[in-house]
Enzyme design. Sequence first.
Site, PDB file in Angstrom:
ATOM      1  N   ASP A  52       0.848  -1.293  -0.061  1.00 50.10           N
ATOM      2  CA  ASP A  52      -0.081   0.170  -0.159  1.00 50.10           C
ATOM      3  C   ASP A  52       0.844   1.352   0.181  1.00 50.10           C
ATOM      4  OD1 ASP A  52      -2.191  -1.574   0.151  1.00 50.10           O
ATOM      5  OD2 ASP A  52      -3.177  -0.664   1.651  1.00 50.10           O
ATOM      6  N   ASN A  94      -4.424  -2.696  -4.624  1.00 51.28           N
ATOM      7  CA  ASN A  94      -5.831  -2.826  -3.885  1.00 51.28           C
ATOM      8  C   ASN A  94      -5.686  -1.976  -2.570  1.00 51.28           C
ATOM      9  OD1 ASN A  94      -8.221  -4.127  -3.414  1.00 51.28           O
ATOM     10  ND2 ASN A  94      -7.224  -5.861  -2.381  1.00 51.28           N
ATOM     11  N   ASP A 325     -11.048  -3.537  11.570  1.00 52.21           N
ATOM     12  CA  ASP A 325     -10.062  -4.448  11.153  1.00 52.21           C
ATOM     13  C   ASP A 325      -9.731  -5.378  12.319  1.00 52.21           C
ATOM     14  OD1 ASP A 325     -10.228  -3.345   8.698  1.00 52.21           O
ATOM     15  OD2 ASP A 325      -8.596  -2.074   9.093  1.00 52.21           O
ATOM     16  N   GLU A 353     -10.986  -5.673   1.382  1.00 55.26           N
ATOM     17  CA  GLU A 353     -10.332  -6.148   0.372  1.00 55.26           C
ATOM     18  C   GLU A 353     -11.030  -7.420  -0.200  1.00 55.26           C
ATOM     19  OE1 GLU A 353      -7.216  -3.966   2.611  1.00 55.26           O
ATOM     20  OE2 GLU A 353      -9.044  -4.925   2.803  1.00 55.26           O
ATOM     21  N   HIS A 399      -4.627  -9.666   3.287  1.00 56.51           N
ATOM     22  CA  HIS A 399      -3.634  -9.852   4.166  1.00 56.51           C
ATOM     23  C   HIS A 399      -4.117 -10.154   5.498  1.00 56.51           C
ATOM     24  CE1 HIS A 399      -4.432  -5.401   5.808  1.00 56.51           C
ATOM     25  NE2 HIS A 399      -5.362  -5.834   4.662  1.00 56.51           N
ATOM     26  N   ARG A 400      -5.246  -9.705   5.868  1.00 59.07           N
ATOM     27  CA  ARG A 400      -5.826  -9.970   7.389  1.00 59.07           C
ATOM     28  C   ARG A 400      -6.389 -11.433   7.490  1.00 59.07           C
ATOM     29  NH1 ARG A 400      -4.639  -5.654   9.739  1.00 59.07           N
ATOM     30  NH2 ARG A 400      -4.870  -3.414   9.074  1.00 59.07           N
ATOM     31  N   LYS A 439       0.649  -6.621   2.044  1.00 59.34           N
ATOM     32  CA  LYS A 439       0.008  -5.322   1.830  1.00 59.34           C
ATOM     33  C   LYS A 439       0.197  -4.357   3.076  1.00 59.34           C
ATOM     34  CE  LYS A 439      -4.810  -3.911   1.516  1.00 59.34           C
ATOM     35  NZ  LYS A 439      -4.658  -2.981   0.489  1.00 59.34           N
TER      36      LYS A 439
END
Length: 685
Positions: A52, A94, A325, A353, A399-400, A439
């Site tokens: 990012d 993204n 998040d 995402e 990523h999460r 990311k």
Amino acid sequence: MYTTAFLDLPPLLSAGGTVRLPGSKSISNRVLLLAGLSEGTTVVHDLLASDDTRVMLEALRVLGCDIEQDGDTVRITGLAGKLSVLQADLFLGNAGTAMRPLTAALALLSATQGGVFTLSGVPRMHERPIGDLVDALRPLGCHIECTGKEGYPPLRLSGGQLKLSAPIKVRGDVSSQFLTALLLALPLVSQNQALTIEVVGELISKPYIEITLNLLARFGIQIVREGWERFTIPQGSRYQSPGEIHIEADASSASYFIAAGAIAAQKVPVRIEGVGASSIQGDIRFVDAAKAMGAQITSGPNWLEIRRGQWPLTAVDMDCNHIPDAAMTLAVMALYAQGTTRLRNIASWRVKETDRIAAMACELRKLGATVVEAQDLIEITPPAPGQWTHASIHTYDDHRMAMCFSLAAFNPLAPTAAPDKPWEHAISVRIEDPRCVGKTFPDYFESLFQVAETRPELIPVITVDGPTASGKGTLASALATRLGYQFLDSGSLYRITGLLAIQRGISLDDAQGLETLARQLGVSIALRFDREQIWVDQRDVSEAVRHEEIGQAASRVSVFPGVRQALVDLQKAFRALPGLVADGRDMGTVIFPDAPMKVFLTASVKERAERRYNQLISKGISANLEEICADLEARDLRDRTRAVSPLVPAHDAHKIDNSAWTIEQSVETVLKLWVEGWPHVIARH
């Protein structure tokens, strides 16, 4: 950073130690844009290195900012609110934290100064709605075209004529990034009048707006806030560089290590450095959520320490609007709780995402959990006793998802696991596409392995044995790279010992001195195998250890039992998370007899001789093919008939003759065996 197609995580049994987190993504990209819009030069310290931030930096370069980077420090000379480039195509991957604010800033600058800009990203970015931001900007006179589907990127911004007399309305119930984008952009056009933003609907993710307001103040913009419904940018606002600014560590990333501590830190706490009680990030409130589930947490201005407290963890019913998040981490923590955990007010998960509610439900069910999902909530009941199941976790390029589900590897500790020797029935977890963590946290898995521990026998090992010039070293190195595992070139250890003995003046007849030297390897003398390169104390000795003199020295030092035992112990110590590929001649029979996969690689003497001949010729070394062939035959005979550890395949080894194969064919064959055998090949051991 792991670049493998998948990463197999063995069962983990404890956590403890210190981890320093990377900079916050939310703060990093806001600061980069603010520095790019300001007059003067801003020095940004501790910048997050991620996908990012990379796309934001590249976008600022394209727009004309002067950028100098040295590690995690970046000097940005901003545009002072004036476009120096009037046409640009920006690819933003993204990164919502780049797409949304750049859309607002460039739309307003284009409308006042001219210019045409296109903003695009990866396919998933083109599925993430931006219509509410576009709908807020178009009434201001900005010309914005959605060149694909209306309300979604890609976008084309092409001038306009601003009309700023009326309050600017934006929805707040889809994504706080739309309001953040306007707050960051509108000071650029506030020279002649104050500007007011009115939020339509309930504002979600308020802590992220607090981050935005805090950083705007650092850059000289004092927003007047009336509740969470009305924000006013004073007339004449102008971005002023603070000179220097430090990025605090990412509180969202801290959630995974807070969870690991709550689940597995029984003896030594997990200490997180870089973020603490004074954080400006809303996700620091995850600390309160983790405490509610049972974590024991102490904190300072720039650190957190976490231990397991209440056990099992306590199921919660929680409104997660303030930590959207980090709330994903609570969903996986729920696997270790007693009862059903209910996470509410998370509709924003649907437009991240990926559709995170649907994705989380799907992957939790793979592990054996019972999951109920609705438009804005998710309920998780952990697997019943004995019902945890091996799972290959699809990460959806999110990523999460990858980081959250790594916590499932602590499953032997779950209250529903077998109470006696839980590791005997533990499951392994496969994380698909682990590279997606780049990311926000490229070194996430390396950091996890710094604090996670398990029993050595649970760490998977692939052994690759075979005769000289069979290609076993090249195969093993390639396998380690493809799997993200540690690599051990066992055959070089005697050569390294011989090389260091000569360099340090230790007699090759000094048994005690040589044993002492051998025991220092990997302890006070750093070793690293990187594909075909060998590093000793950060020196590349790859070529040095292959000299004939060193080969003879290796033969001499290997006759001493103390040296041999020291190097056997060293080889076993290479068994480290997440796994190991070990190359040698007795890896599967002597060093790692419990390895879940063993390969015995061979080829005809003729083929091996030709390989060695071509290798020597390519390096400019004269060679005789017949002599090489005779030497290999003699070595094979000695290896097969030696009294100690003769060269033979392990009884359960996969015997592979690669005489007619390329190395890539050998690699693909072994990888296929591993992929098709997982997880049963591991479970047998």
